[in-house]
Design an enzyme around this catalytic site. Structure first.
Site, mmCIF file in Angstrom:
data_model
loop_
_atom_site.group_PDB
_atom_site.id
_atom_site.type_symbol
_atom_site.label_atom_id
_atom_site.label_comp_id
_atom_site.label_asym_id
_atom_site.label_seq_id
_atom_site.Cartn_x
_atom_site.Cartn_y
_atom_site.Cartn_z
ATOM 1 C CD GLU A 119 -2.264 1.227 2.688
ATOM 2 O OE1 GLU A 119 -2.881 0.155 3.307
ATOM 3 O OE2 GLU A 119 -2.462 2.286 3.271
ATOM 4 C CD GLU A 124 -3.496 8.229 5.599
ATOM 5 O OE1 GLU A 124 -2.726 7.739 5.237
ATOM 6 O OE2 GLU A 124 -4.623 7.393 6.491
#
Ligand SMILES: *[C@@H]1O[C@H](CO)[C@@H](O)[C@H](O)[C@H]1NC(C)=O
Ligand SMILES: *[C@@H]1O[C@H](CO)[C@@H](O)[C@H](O)[C@H]1NC(C)=O
Ligand SMILES: *[C@@H]1O[C@H](CO)[C@@H](O)[C@H](O)[C@H]1NC(C)=O
Ligand SMILES: *[C@@H]1O[C@H](CO)[C@@H](O)[C@H](O)[C@H]1NC(C)=O
Ligand SMILES: *[C@@H]1O[C@H](CO)[C@@H](O)[C@H](O)[C@H]1NC(C)=O
Ligand SMILES: *[C@@H]1O[C@H](CO)[C@@H](O)[C@H](O)[C@H]1NC(C)=O
Ligand SMILES: *[C@@H]1O[C@H](CO)[C@@H](O)[C@H](O)[C@H]1NC(C)=O
Length: 382
Positions: A119, A124
């Site tokens: 990932e 974010e």
């Protein structure tokens, strides 16, 4: 004369060389932005994801519905049907990112078998943070090398721990109100056999090689990235399979809703507990700050050195119809089917059954897309 002819022939090659060695393989933009994505959960009959009159893609938290105590607020999570192999560079051009108390957005990528296929967290942030945070998540054995040429600040080297190997952005205006006020910016993520590298530029500093990239991209003049994960301490093909792109907005949850995290930027002087994030923001008419809980994107494009860069979930190459200009959208046209799994990433909000009662949405029966019929799902931590 011979020399002149040779020179002409040589000059004829120059545009190709300057064009860069990464070719456009997928283009999500304009009216077709949402073609080629799967909407997780229910169809979105609330239109929390749509293309604006200006041609930008909007993905937002529902800020108009009254939510009774114990219920969840609708949000959106979308995933590309296509997977992209090693050799790809993704460009994300955003004019606004979701922010505000309880808001936890991300644009990230994952393999078809999380966490085995890795990932990459490109964008974010939570609550009222003022900077972006990047990370990789992998099985044990991949780490961020120390002393790399990166402009961000490492928050930990082991990519297998819950938080991942994080890097905090130091370039100003990478998240929150200041990102929006400055006209947004652009991220480039190189997913390469030599490593994974993430660049960020605020709007005023986006290089011409990015703004002028159409059919091809030249990355040779970009300088040090914000986050560098060279292959010297992480064997990329071993820890990362082909990656699909995910966009989501979580409310509260395992990062934004953690009392100490919530308190740090959203505490109002009162005692904070595990329910504060939910009670203070999600229920009733919702916090007024949900007016900023939206992505506004100009485009997401993928360029690659790999001639078979676009594959399905099983790794089989699929035909990409990329190459359209903005406003003349392309569709993946792929036969890939969604894994149907949201993964179980404890850090990255796709744990659909988290211990605190997040809503679990039914996976939509098909990869059906029609204008105005999208899917929405809320992840709200009680
Ligand atoms: C792209 O081309 C440059 C030379 O123009 C070369 O140095 C670089 O390694 C190439 N990158 C890839 C990923 O093939
Ligand atoms: C959306 O769909 C749900 C069921 O899927 C239904 O209960 C709800 O009334 C619909 N809302 C609107 C605004 O159409
Ligand atoms: C292209 O993708 C395949 C499958 O992931 C990979 O094995 C290969 O190394 C990639 N090629 C390049 C040049 O990155
Ligand atoms: C938790 O904090 C909220 C305010 O953030 C408050 O309304 C609620 O009563 C508190 N709950 C408990 C169990 O203390
Ligand atoms: C929610 O908004 C409606 C319409 O503005 C208003 O009538 C109602 O009082 C509000 N409810 C709460 C709990 O704030
Ligand atoms: C909801 O958010 C939009 C922007 O996404 C904003 O324009 C609108 O004013 C907000 N509505 C409410 C009721 O806060
Ligand atoms: C979540 O939990 C419910 C009830 O325990 C179960 O029926 C459902 O299959 C679970 N969903 C996932 C995605 O694990």
């Amino acid at each position: 004369m011979k020399a002149a002819v040779s020179l002409t022939a040589l000059l004829a090659l120059v545009p190709t060389v300057l064009g860069g060695n990464f070719s456009l393989v997928q283009d999500f933009s304009g009216n077709g932005f949402f073609d080629g994505w799967t909407f997780y959960g229910n169809f979105d009959n609330l239109t929390n994801a749509y293309v604006s009159d200006a041609g930008t893609a909007i993905i937002k938290v529902d800020n108009t519905t009254f939510v009774p105590y114990n219920d969840k607020r609708n949000s959106v999570r979308i995933t590309t049907n296509d997977y992209f192999t090693v050799g790809t560079v993704w460009i994300i051009d955003a004019v606004h990112l979701p922010f505000g108390c309880s808001v936890w957005p991300s644009i990230w990528t994952k393999g078809n078998d999380w966490p085995n296929n890795g990932e990459i967290d490109i964008i974010e942030g939570v609550n009222q943070m003022t900077f972006n945070q990047m990370a990789l998540h992998t099985l044990t054995g991949c780490s961020a090398a120390t002393g790399t040429d990166e402009t961000g600040t490492s928050g930990g080297n082991d990519c297998s721990v819950a938080a991942g190997c994080t890097v905090i952005e130091n370039t100003p205006n990478s998240y929150g109100q200041s990102f929006a006020s400055n006209g947004g910016g652009v991220w480039a993520t190189q997913f390469d056999v030599t490593g994974i590298f993430i660049w960020f530029w605020g709007r005023a500093n986006v290089p011409a090689s990015v703004t002028s990239a159409t059919d091809s991209l030249d990355i040779s003049t970009w300088g040090p990235p914000s986050a560098a994960y060279p292959a010297s301490s992480c064997n990329i093909p071993q820890f990362f399979g082909a990656q699909q792109i995910v966009l989501d907005i979580t409310l509260c949850g395992d990062w934004a809703g953690v009392p100490s995290v919530y308190q740090s930027t959203c505490g109002n002087g009162e005692a904070v507990n595990a329910s504060s994030c939910y009670l203070d923001n999600v229920i009733n008419n919702g916090t007024s700050q949900y007016a900023d809980a939206y992505f506004e994107l100009n485009y997401i494009r993928a360029f690659s050195v790999n001639s078979t860069a676009v594959v399905g979930s099983d790794g089989t190459p699929v035909t990409s119809t990329a190459g359209g200009s903005p406003g003349s959208p392309t569709s993946s046209g792929s036969g890939s089917s969604p894994s149907g799994s949201g993964g179980s990433n404890d850090n990255n909000n796709n744990n659909n059954n988290n211990t605190n009662g997040a809503l679990v949405g039914g996976v939509s029966p098909g990869r059906v897309y029609a204008a105005g019929v999208l899917c929405a799902l809320a992840w709200v931590l009680l």
